[in-house]
Structure formats: structure tokens, C-alpha cells
Design a protein around this motif. Structure first.
Motif, PDB file in Angstrom:
ATOM      1  N   VAL A   1      78.976  43.942 -79.384  1.00 48.07           N
ATOM      2  CA  VAL A   1      78.488  45.323 -79.419  1.00 48.07           C
ATOM      3  C   VAL A   1      77.721  45.585 -80.712  1.00 48.07           C
ATOM      4  O   VAL A   1      76.648  46.208 -80.708  1.00 48.07           O
ATOM      5  CB  VAL A   1      79.655  46.311 -79.259  1.00 48.07           C
ATOM      6  N   SER A   2      78.251  45.109 -81.830  1.00 48.12           N
ATOM      7  CA  SER A   2      77.572  45.309 -83.113  1.00 48.12           C
ATOM      8  C   SER A   2      76.193  44.655 -83.116  1.00 48.12           C
ATOM      9  O   SER A   2      75.195  45.266 -83.527  1.00 48.12           O
ATOM     10  CB  SER A   2      78.433  44.738 -84.240  1.00 48.12           C
ATOM     11  N   LEU A   3      76.134  43.403 -82.638  1.00 42.61           N
ATOM     12  CA  LEU A   3      74.862  42.695 -82.626  1.00 42.61           C
ATOM     13  C   LEU A   3      73.867  43.346 -81.663  1.00 42.61           C
ATOM     14  O   LEU A   3      72.679  43.500 -81.982  1.00 42.61           O
ATOM     15  CB  LEU A   3      75.085  41.232 -82.230  1.00 42.61           C
ATOM     16  N   LYS A   4      74.346  43.737 -80.489  1.00 48.55           N
ATOM     17  CA  LYS A   4      73.448  44.362 -79.522  1.00 48.55           C
ATOM     18  C   LYS A   4      72.974  45.735 -79.990  1.00 48.55           C
ATOM     19  O   LYS A   4      71.834  46.132 -79.736  1.00 48.55           O
ATOM     20  CB  LYS A   4      74.139  44.479 -78.162  1.00 48.55           C
ATOM     21  N   ARG A   5      73.839  46.454 -80.708  1.00 46.06           N
ATOM     22  CA  ARG A   5      73.407  47.734 -81.259  1.00 46.06           C
ATOM     23  C   ARG A   5      72.313  47.515 -82.305  1.00 46.06           C
ATOM     24  O   ARG A   5      71.330  48.266 -82.362  1.00 46.06           O
ATOM     25  CB  ARG A   5      74.599  48.476 -81.855  1.00 46.06           C
TER      26      ARG A   5
ATOM     27  N   LEU B   1      74.966  42.093 -71.748  1.00 47.20           N
ATOM     28  CA  LEU B   1      74.058  42.725 -70.790  1.00 47.20           C
ATOM     29  C   LEU B   1      74.246  44.232 -70.747  1.00 47.20           C
ATOM     30  O   LEU B   1      74.516  44.821 -69.697  1.00 47.20           O
ATOM     31  CB  LEU B   1      74.258  42.115 -69.398  1.00 47.20           C
ATOM     32  N   PHE B   2      74.085  44.884 -71.861  1.00 45.92           N
ATOM     33  CA  PHE B   2      74.160  46.340 -71.925  1.00 45.92           C
ATOM     34  C   PHE B   2      72.834  46.931 -71.424  1.00 45.92           C
ATOM     35  O   PHE B   2      71.769  46.542 -71.883  1.00 45.92           O
ATOM     36  CB  PHE B   2      74.452  46.793 -73.346  1.00 45.92           C
ATOM     37  N   GLY B   3      72.954  47.871 -70.499  1.00 46.19           N
ATOM     38  CA  GLY B   3      71.776  48.414 -69.834  1.00 46.19           C
ATOM     39  C   GLY B   3      71.544  47.817 -68.462  1.00 46.19           C
ATOM     40  O   GLY B   3      70.675  48.284 -67.713  1.00 46.19           O
ATOM     41  N   TYR B   4      72.325  46.814 -68.101  1.00 47.91           N
ATOM     42  CA  TYR B   4      72.182  46.127 -66.819  1.00 47.91           C
ATOM     43  C   TYR B   4      72.864  46.896 -65.684  1.00 47.91           C
ATOM     44  O   TYR B   4      72.317  47.025 -64.586  1.00 47.91           O
ATOM     45  CB  TYR B   4      72.793  44.729 -66.945  1.00 47.91           C
TER      46      TYR B   4
ATOM     47  N   ALA C   1      66.241  51.555 -75.185  1.00 50.58           N
ATOM     48  CA  ALA C   1      65.622  50.276 -75.546  1.00 50.58           C
ATOM     49  C   ALA C   1      66.282  49.122 -74.812  1.00 50.58           C
ATOM     50  O   ALA C   1      65.622  48.136 -74.474  1.00 50.58           O
ATOM     51  CB  ALA C   1      65.720  50.068 -77.057  1.00 50.58           C
ATOM     52  N   MET C   2      67.581  49.228 -74.563  1.00 51.05           N
ATOM     53  CA  MET C   2      68.292  48.170 -73.844  1.00 51.05           C
ATOM     54  C   MET C   2      67.963  48.200 -72.354  1.00 51.05           C
ATOM     55  O   MET C   2      67.775  47.151 -71.735  1.00 51.05           O
ATOM     56  CB  MET C   2      69.792  48.312 -74.067  1.00 51.05           C
ATOM     57  N   VAL C   3      67.901  49.386 -71.779  1.00 52.36           N
ATOM     58  CA  VAL C   3      67.555  49.509 -70.362  1.00 52.36           C
ATOM     59  C   VAL C   3      66.184  48.901 -70.093  1.00 52.36           C
ATOM     60  O   VAL C   3      65.938  48.300 -69.043  1.00 52.36           O
ATOM     61  CB  VAL C   3      67.597  50.986 -69.923  1.00 52.36           C
ATOM     62  N   GLU C   4      65.282  49.029 -71.050  1.00 48.88           N
ATOM     63  CA  GLU C   4      63.917  48.512 -70.902  1.00 48.88           C
ATOM     64  C   GLU C   4      63.903  47.024 -70.584  1.00 48.88           C
ATOM     65  O   GLU C   4      62.989  46.532 -69.920  1.00 48.88           O
ATOM     66  CB  GLU C   4      63.129  48.789 -72.180  1.00 48.88           C
ATOM     67  N   ASP C   5      64.908  46.290 -71.046  1.00 48.44           N
ATOM     68  CA  ASP C   5      64.988  44.861 -70.747  1.00 48.44           C
ATOM     69  C   ASP C   5      65.180  44.604 -69.263  1.00 48.44           C
ATOM     70  O   ASP C   5      64.781  43.545 -68.762  1.00 48.44           O
ATOM     71  CB  ASP C   5      66.161  44.220 -71.505  1.00 48.44           C
TER      72      ASP C   5
END
Length: 489
Positions: free
Chosen positions: A130-134, A401-404, A149-153
Motif C-alpha cells: 500500500v505504501s509503495l502503490k500510494r 492491483l489497486f483500481g482494478y 491515477a491508479m484507475v487510469e492503469d
């Protein structure tokens, strides 16, 4: 060579390396020895370092400035390359490498914690993820919304707020339908024991029936079913349960939807940005329409009933009508992948809200299990009984896979639009499905969606195929009509 030619040659090499990285991920979740996890984490980090360097190579910017595409396809290639480049240069190389290393290791930790029903064993590495993905989200957002920004992936040109608005529109009708159905008598559940080798033989037959090309694919087993690869090498996995063959069969049909999309893309796009699905929402539209509107239809379940009788003998369901009701039984359950069509999207909404709160810093990882359990009780009316039925059930957060998650429901929305158009385009659909023949449906989907790969933007391809602006109404109408008929509402 022109600048465009040089850029595309470079891109094909990058895409080929990305396919190799994907194959390492497939291996990790299927046949890799458990003790290899630390080494695999280093291997994934090493290849991600190479990929990130290529994706952010300054020459890409130079080629983009100089390239002069000659047609619509060339312009779309540049659009996708530019989008990927603009994102890659915002993320520091050491951060991209750290994410690859940590998520590779976290996947193994999650699998063991899930098996042991031990949330505490997973939370420390999830905290790192979570820290790295944030950090990655902050780098990509550059002052904007991290979750967007994560959803954009996964779903370009879509925001968390837009998704939330769609979910707010869907929830009242879903909740009302769920309440009405659960007041009615519940169809019989499947009972008994179903040999797992026989399940795998029948699931292979199902994969072929839905158009999966085994010359360019294979079916394996994994803890969490998935599809991997594109072009000439597209692999799927499923899982078996001795008491629940539907888990195997419908996981397979779902993953074949993903795989058929990748196998159906125009071969001229091989190893280019257009040579893969344009978004996960569009991807899920294919897997969900294969699994639900086709695979759980009255017509197709009649054929499947006969196949199961041939494979397993008498298994306690009287006839094809009773079997159809059993396949589509609305019932209490914890597992998203096993949820019926009425309740599935409610599972997604729970995950969407929790991961959005995690990325915003409104929810701490240490609070996740309690937050999940409280939300589940509020939404479904009963308590989570064990972690593998709660916050440990999905692999997605362990691998970053946050935003997936919201793309599953976007896929359902898109599938509703496509199915409405498909029924008009293939009037003999039910007759075909009753014979186990899916070619009328799958050929239409290949022509109108799959072959185009990344040529068109996500909502554009759905609108072009269905003739309507994508929205949840066709899906909700389909669900209400189907389950009103099944439950006599």
C-alpha cells in the motif's frame, strides 16, 4: 527507417519483454516451487527495471515528436505509446523496481496466509504494498487524486468519482432485486461429490466450446483463476472443488472470455500497444458476457446439464429447468468469484470503497479486516466467518492491483449493453446455445469488440458495438427480467 518505424520496432521488443514478465507471473501462480519465491521476487524486480528503463527511454519522446503516422491505426499506436510513456517517466525507476519485488513476494505471503487463515501474517507486507502503490499514485497524480491515477492503469479516462456515480445509480435497483429474490423459496443447491479429474476434462471441453484456441493456450489450476498473455500465447487457469464443479466450470468460461479477447485481436497488432485489450472494463465485458449472459442462460445450461449427466451420471437434479434454477441460485455467500449475478456487483462496491479509502489514507491497513467485516455485515446481513471468506479471499491487493476491482462491475455494465445488441443481431442465439454452439455470439463479439484490441477508447468501442452510450440500465433490465422469471416476482 522512419521515426515511426524505429519507435514501433523498439515497442515490439518492449512488448516481448513484457510478455516474458507475464509468463514469470503465470509460472509463479501455477507450477513454481513454493521455496522459489525469494528468487522469483528478484527476477521480477530485474525484468521490471529493464522494462521501466525502456518505457521511459528519452528516445521514445524523440520518436513520438518526429513520427508521422499514415492512418488511423498508426495514430492509435502513438496515442497508446504516448500515454504509457507519460506515465512511465513520472515513476522513479527504483520505485517501479521495489513494487515489482515486493508484490512478487507478497503474492506468496498472501497465499500462505489465506491457507492458514492468518490475517496478521499478511498485513505487514500489505502495508509495504500500500505504501509503495500510494507513492506511485502520488507520482502519477502530480497533485491530483491518487486513486484516479491508479484507475487510469486499468480503465483510461475514468475517475473514481465517475465510478462512484455509476455504482450509486446501480445500488438501489440491485438491493431491491436482492431483497425480493431472497424472500422467495430458494432452488435446490448442487450436492454430492464430483471427481476433480472429470471436472478438468469437462472444463477443457467448455473452453473449446467457447472458442478458446488450445493451439495457442492451455488450462491449468491456480489458487485464484486468471488469464495471462496475449497474441499467440494466451493461458488460463481454473480451480476445482470436489463439492462444487460450478466453481471450476464458470471460472473457466469467465477466463476464456478474457483469453478469447486476446486471441481474437487482429494479428497485425501483435506485440504492439494495440495488440492487447484496451481496458480491463472492456476485458471484463467479454468474460462476464461469456460467463453470465451466455454461460448461465436457460439455453446453454440445458446443454451443460446433459454434459454433466454424461460425465458424472445422476447428480440429483431432476431436469434441465431445475438445473437452470440451481446454476442461477441466489444465495448467501462470502466469495466474490462464486457470487450470483444479483449480488456480484455489491461485492465489488465493497472493495471499491475500501481500496479508495486505503489510497486516500482514510483507512489504515491495520483496520482493514475490521472495516471489511463491518461493511460486509451491513451490506449482506451476516458476519464473515473466517479470513479466507473475507479480506484474504482475493489476490488483487497483494500484487498491487489497486483500481482494478471496479472494472469488474464496469465490465458487467458494458456486457449489458453488448448483450442487448447481440440479441438483436443474432435472433437464433438461443437455438444455437441449446446445442452448445456459441459461435454466433462469439463471432459477433470478435467482429465488433475483440479484433480491434486497443484501437478505440474503452467507452467508444462499447458504443460502436452496442449502438448505445454505455450505462447500467441494460444490465439492470436484464437482471430484473431474468430473476423475476426465475423467482416468480
Amino acid at each position: 527507417m522512419t521515426a515511426f518505424d524505429e519507435l514501433m520496432a523498439f515497442q515490439r521488443e518492449t512488448s516481448a519483454l513484457g510478455q516474458i514478465a507475464g509468463r514469470l507471473g503465470w509460472d509463479q501462480e501455477t507450477v513454481m516451487p513454493r521455496g522459489a519465491s525469494p528468487q522469483r521476487a528478484e527476477e521480477m524486480a530485474a525484468i521490471e527495471a529493464v522494462l521501466h528503463a525502456r518505457r521511459s527511454d528519452p528516445r521514445v519522446a524523440e520518436w513520438l515528436d518526429q513520427a508521422a503516422p499514415q492512418d488511423e491505426v498508426g495514430k492509435a499506436q502513438l496515442r497508446e505509446i504516448r500515454r504509457a510513456y507519460d506515465r512511465a517517466v513520472k515513476v522513479p525507476a527504483d520505485l517501479a523496481t521495489a513494487i515489482a519485488r515486493t508484490t512478487s513476494a507478497a503474492q506468496g505471503t498472501w497465499a500462505q496466509a489465506r491457507a492458514d487463515e492468518d490475517v496478521s501474517a499478511f498485513l505487514p507486507v500489505l502495508e509495504e504494498v500500500v505504501s509503495l502503490k500510494r507513492q506511485e499514485g502520488e507520482a502519477l497524480a502530480q497533485g491530483g487524486d491518487v486513486y484516479d491515477a491508479m484507475v487510469e492503469d486499468y480503465e483510461p479516462c475514468t475517475t473514481g468519482a465517475q465510478i462512484a456515480a455509476i455504482f450509486d445509480e446501480m445500488r438501489p435497483r440491485l438491493v431491491a432485486l436482492r431483497a425480493a429474490v431472497l424472500e422467495r423459496p430458494e432452488p435446490a443447491a448442487l450436492t454430492g461429490s464430483f471427481d476433480e479429474l472429470t471436472q478438468m476434462r469437462l472444463t477443457q471441453k467448455l473452453a473449446v466450446a467457447f472458442g478458446y484456441g488450445l493451439n495457442n493456450g492451455r488450462v491449468d489450476k491456480a489458487v485464484h483463476p486468471f488469464s495471462s498473455g496475449s497474441g499467440l500465447d494466451v493461458r488460463i487457469t481454473t480451480r476445482t472443488s470436489e463439492t462444487d464443479p460450478f466453481n471450476c466450470f464458470y471460472s473457466t468460461i469467465h477466463e476464456v472470455g478474457h483469453a478469447a479477447y486476446e486471441q481474437g485481436i487482429d494479428r497485425d497488432y501483435l506485440l504492439t500497444p494495440l495488440g492487447r485489450g484496451v481496458s480491463m472494463g472492456v476485458h471484463e465485458s467479454q468474460s462476464r458476457i461469456y460467463e453470465n449472459q451466455l454461460g448461465r442462460s436457460r439455453a446453454f445450461t440445458g446443454w451443460l446439464f446433459d454434459q454433466m449427466k454424461d460425465a458424472f451420471g445422476d447428480f440429483g437434479i431432476a431436469d434441465a429447468d431445475a438445473f437452470y434454477a440451481t446454476v442461477n441460485r441466489v444465495h448467501n455467500g462470502y466469495i466474490r468469484t462464486e457470487a450470483d449475478e444479483v449480488q456480484y456487483n455489491l461485492h465489488i462496491m465493497l472493495r471499491f470503497d475500501l481500496e479508495r479509502a486505503l489510497m486516500a489514507g482514510d483507512l489504515q491497513v491495520s483496520e482493514l479486516e475490521a472495516a471489511w467485516n463491518d461493511r460486509f455485515k451491513a451490506d449482506f446481513g451476516y458476519a464473515v466467518d473466517k479470513p479466507s471468506n473475507g479480506c484474504l479471499q482475493d489476490v488483487h491487493w497483494s500484487v498491487g492491483l489497486f483500481g482494478y476491482f471496479p472494472t469488474y462491475s464496469l465490465g458487467n455494465v458494458y456486457a449489458g449493453c453488448l448483450y442487448q445488441a447481440l440479441r438483436g443481431a443474432v435472433p437464433e442465439l438461443d437455438e444455437q446455445l441449446a446445442e452448445g454452439d456459441t459461435t454466433g455470439a462469439t463471432a459477433w463479439l470478435r467482429e465488433h469488440v475483440q479484433q480491434h484490441g486497443g484501437l478505440y477508447a474503452p467507452r467508444e468501442i462499447i458504443q460502436r458495438a452496442s449502438g448505445v452510450e454505455p450505462g447500467p440500465e441494460p444490465l439492470l433490465d436484464y437482471l430484473e427480467q431474468k430473476f423475476s422469471g426465475l423467482y416468480g416476482l
